[in-house]
Motif scaffolding. Sequence first.
Motif, PDB file in Angstrom:
ATOM      1  N   ARG A 117      -9.590 -34.428 -18.712  1.00 28.28           N
ATOM      2  CA  ARG A 117     -10.733 -34.509 -17.767  1.00 28.28           C
ATOM      3  C   ARG A 117     -10.519 -34.253 -16.349  1.00 28.28           C
ATOM      4  O   ARG A 117     -11.582 -33.459 -15.528  1.00 28.28           O
ATOM      5  CB  ARG A 117     -11.370 -35.824 -18.923  1.00 28.28           C
ATOM      6  CG  ARG A 117     -12.804 -36.175 -17.792  1.00 28.28           C
ATOM      7  CD  ARG A 117     -13.443 -35.011 -18.261  1.00 28.28           C
ATOM      8  NE  ARG A 117     -15.420 -35.188 -17.228  1.00 28.28           N
ATOM      9  CZ  ARG A 117     -16.442 -35.756 -18.039  1.00 28.28           C
ATOM     10  NH1 ARG A 117     -16.816 -36.059 -18.915  1.00 28.28           N
ATOM     11  NH2 ARG A 117     -16.906 -35.804 -17.244  1.00 28.28           N
ATOM     12  N   SER A 152      -5.673 -40.293 -26.499  1.00 27.08           N
ATOM     13  CA  SER A 152      -7.188 -40.576 -26.103  1.00 27.08           C
ATOM     14  C   SER A 152      -6.593 -40.993 -24.528  1.00 27.08           C
ATOM     15  O   SER A 152      -7.990 -40.284 -23.610  1.00 27.08           O
ATOM     16  CB  SER A 152      -7.573 -42.051 -26.209  1.00 27.08           C
ATOM     17  OG  SER A 152      -6.709 -43.376 -26.235  1.00 27.08           O
ATOM     18  N   HIS A 153      -5.765 -41.027 -24.488  1.00 28.55           N
ATOM     19  CA  HIS A 153      -4.825 -40.756 -22.363  1.00 28.55           C
ATOM     20  C   HIS A 153      -5.128 -39.891 -22.215  1.00 28.55           C
ATOM     21  O   HIS A 153      -5.703 -39.399 -21.051  1.00 28.55           O
ATOM     22  CB  HIS A 153      -4.138 -41.820 -22.297  1.00 28.55           C
ATOM     23  CG  HIS A 153      -4.185 -43.221 -23.070  1.00 28.55           C
ATOM     24  ND1 HIS A 153      -3.310 -43.860 -23.727  1.00 28.55           N
ATOM     25  CD2 HIS A 153      -5.169 -44.108 -23.158  1.00 28.55           C
ATOM     26  CE1 HIS A 153      -3.388 -45.236 -24.655  1.00 28.55           C
ATOM     27  NE2 HIS A 153      -4.333 -45.278 -23.717  1.00 28.55           N
ATOM     28  N   MET A 193     -14.338 -38.608 -14.599  1.00 28.14           N
ATOM     29  CA  MET A 193     -13.976 -39.545 -15.769  1.00 28.14           C
ATOM     30  C   MET A 193     -15.098 -39.799 -16.094  1.00 28.14           C
ATOM     31  O   MET A 193     -16.677 -39.464 -15.584  1.00 28.14           O
ATOM     32  CB  MET A 193     -13.446 -40.781 -15.988  1.00 28.14           C
ATOM     33  CG  MET A 193     -13.381 -41.382 -16.566  1.00 28.14           C
ATOM     34  SD  MET A 193     -12.086 -42.523 -16.271  1.00 28.14           S
ATOM     35  CE  MET A 193     -10.261 -42.000 -16.023  1.00 28.14           C
ATOM     36  N   LEU A 232     -11.001 -47.049 -21.440  1.00 33.25           N
ATOM     37  CA  LEU A 232      -9.738 -46.655 -21.600  1.00 33.25           C
ATOM     38  C   LEU A 232      -8.632 -47.647 -21.991  1.00 33.25           C
ATOM     39  O   LEU A 232      -9.257 -48.967 -21.565  1.00 33.25           O
ATOM     40  CB  LEU A 232      -8.428 -45.791 -20.713  1.00 33.25           C
ATOM     41  CG  LEU A 232      -9.194 -44.531 -20.421  1.00 33.25           C
ATOM     42  CD1 LEU A 232      -8.228 -44.102 -19.262  1.00 33.25           C
ATOM     43  CD2 LEU A 232      -8.488 -43.680 -22.100  1.00 33.25           C
ATOM     44  N   ALA A 284      -8.135 -38.015 -21.026  1.00 37.44           N
ATOM     45  CA  ALA A 284      -8.222 -38.720 -20.076  1.00 37.44           C
ATOM     46  C   ALA A 284      -8.165 -38.175 -18.849  1.00 37.44           C
ATOM     47  O   ALA A 284      -9.055 -37.395 -18.347  1.00 37.44           O
ATOM     48  CB  ALA A 284      -8.506 -39.930 -19.922  1.00 37.44           C
ATOM     49  N   ALA A 309     -10.211 -42.490 -11.203  1.00 37.64           N
ATOM     50  CA  ALA A 309      -9.977 -41.820 -12.888  1.00 37.64           C
ATOM     51  C   ALA A 309      -8.108 -41.918 -13.176  1.00 37.64           C
ATOM     52  O   ALA A 309      -7.445 -42.161 -13.724  1.00 37.64           O
ATOM     53  CB  ALA A 309     -10.097 -40.444 -12.841  1.00 37.64           C
ATOM     54  N   CYS A 316      -5.581 -44.143 -15.798  1.00 38.54           N
ATOM     55  CA  CYS A 316      -5.169 -43.274 -16.569  1.00 38.54           C
ATOM     56  C   CYS A 316      -3.235 -43.492 -16.208  1.00 38.54           C
ATOM     57  O   CYS A 316      -2.154 -43.172 -17.114  1.00 38.54           O
ATOM     58  CB  CYS A 316      -4.653 -41.738 -16.631  1.00 38.54           C
ATOM     59  SG  CYS A 316      -6.737 -41.006 -17.333  1.00 38.54           S
ATOM     60  N   ILE A 351     -16.735 -44.063 -19.898  1.00 37.68           N
ATOM     61  CA  ILE A 351     -14.824 -44.449 -21.265  1.00 37.68           C
ATOM     62  C   ILE A 351     -14.954 -45.671 -20.590  1.00 37.68           C
ATOM     63  O   ILE A 351     -14.947 -46.107 -20.202  1.00 37.68           O
ATOM     64  CB  ILE A 351     -14.479 -43.326 -20.742  1.00 37.68           C
ATOM     65  CG1 ILE A 351     -13.100 -42.706 -21.306  1.00 37.68           C
ATOM     66  CG2 ILE A 351     -13.746 -43.957 -19.071  1.00 37.68           C
ATOM     67  CD1 ILE A 351     -12.498 -41.716 -20.937  1.00 37.68           C
TER      68      ILE A 351
END
Length: 144
Positions: free
Chosen positions: A110, A103-104, A49, A55, A107, A89, A93, A53
Motif C-alpha cells: 500500500r 498482511s504486513h 496507509m 497491524l 501494508a 506507515a 510496518c 488498518i
Amino acid sequence: MSMLEELHFFLGLEVKQLPKGIFIEQSKYISDIFKKFNFPKMKISPTPMSINISLHADLDGQPFDQMPYRSLIGSLMYLTASRPDIIFAVCLCAQFQVNPRYSHYKAIMRIFSYLKGTPNLRLWYPFGTGFNLIAFTDADHGGD
C-alpha cells in the motif's frame, strides 16, 4: 564541495537550488526501487496507509519471507529522509521484521502504491524566511 560545483545529487538525494530556495527529493531513488523489486503494475493509492488498518502480530496469518520484507523496509526507511508523509506507515510496518506475515506485506505494498502516484513530492526550503518549528506529541514524558 563549493570548489567542484553546485550540489545536484548526494547519497540518493536530488538537490535543486533555485534563487528562491532549495528542493530536496528522491524521485530517481523511487524509480530505482520499482525497477529493483520488479513491481507489477499497481493501482495508485491516495494515502500510504488505510485509515481503518490495525497491524498486529497476526500469528495465525500466512508467513512471509523475512529477506524480501526486510529489503523492502530498508528501502522505505531510506526514503523517509525526504518523505515525512510515509514515516508513520513505514515505522509501523518495520515492527514486524522478525516474523512478517502476508498482511504486513500488503501494508508495505500500500505504501508503494502511494509512492507510485506521488514520486515527485519534495521538501522545499525557501531562502530569506524565518523558520518556526511547531510539533505536537501524545507522549507523556512527565509520567515516565
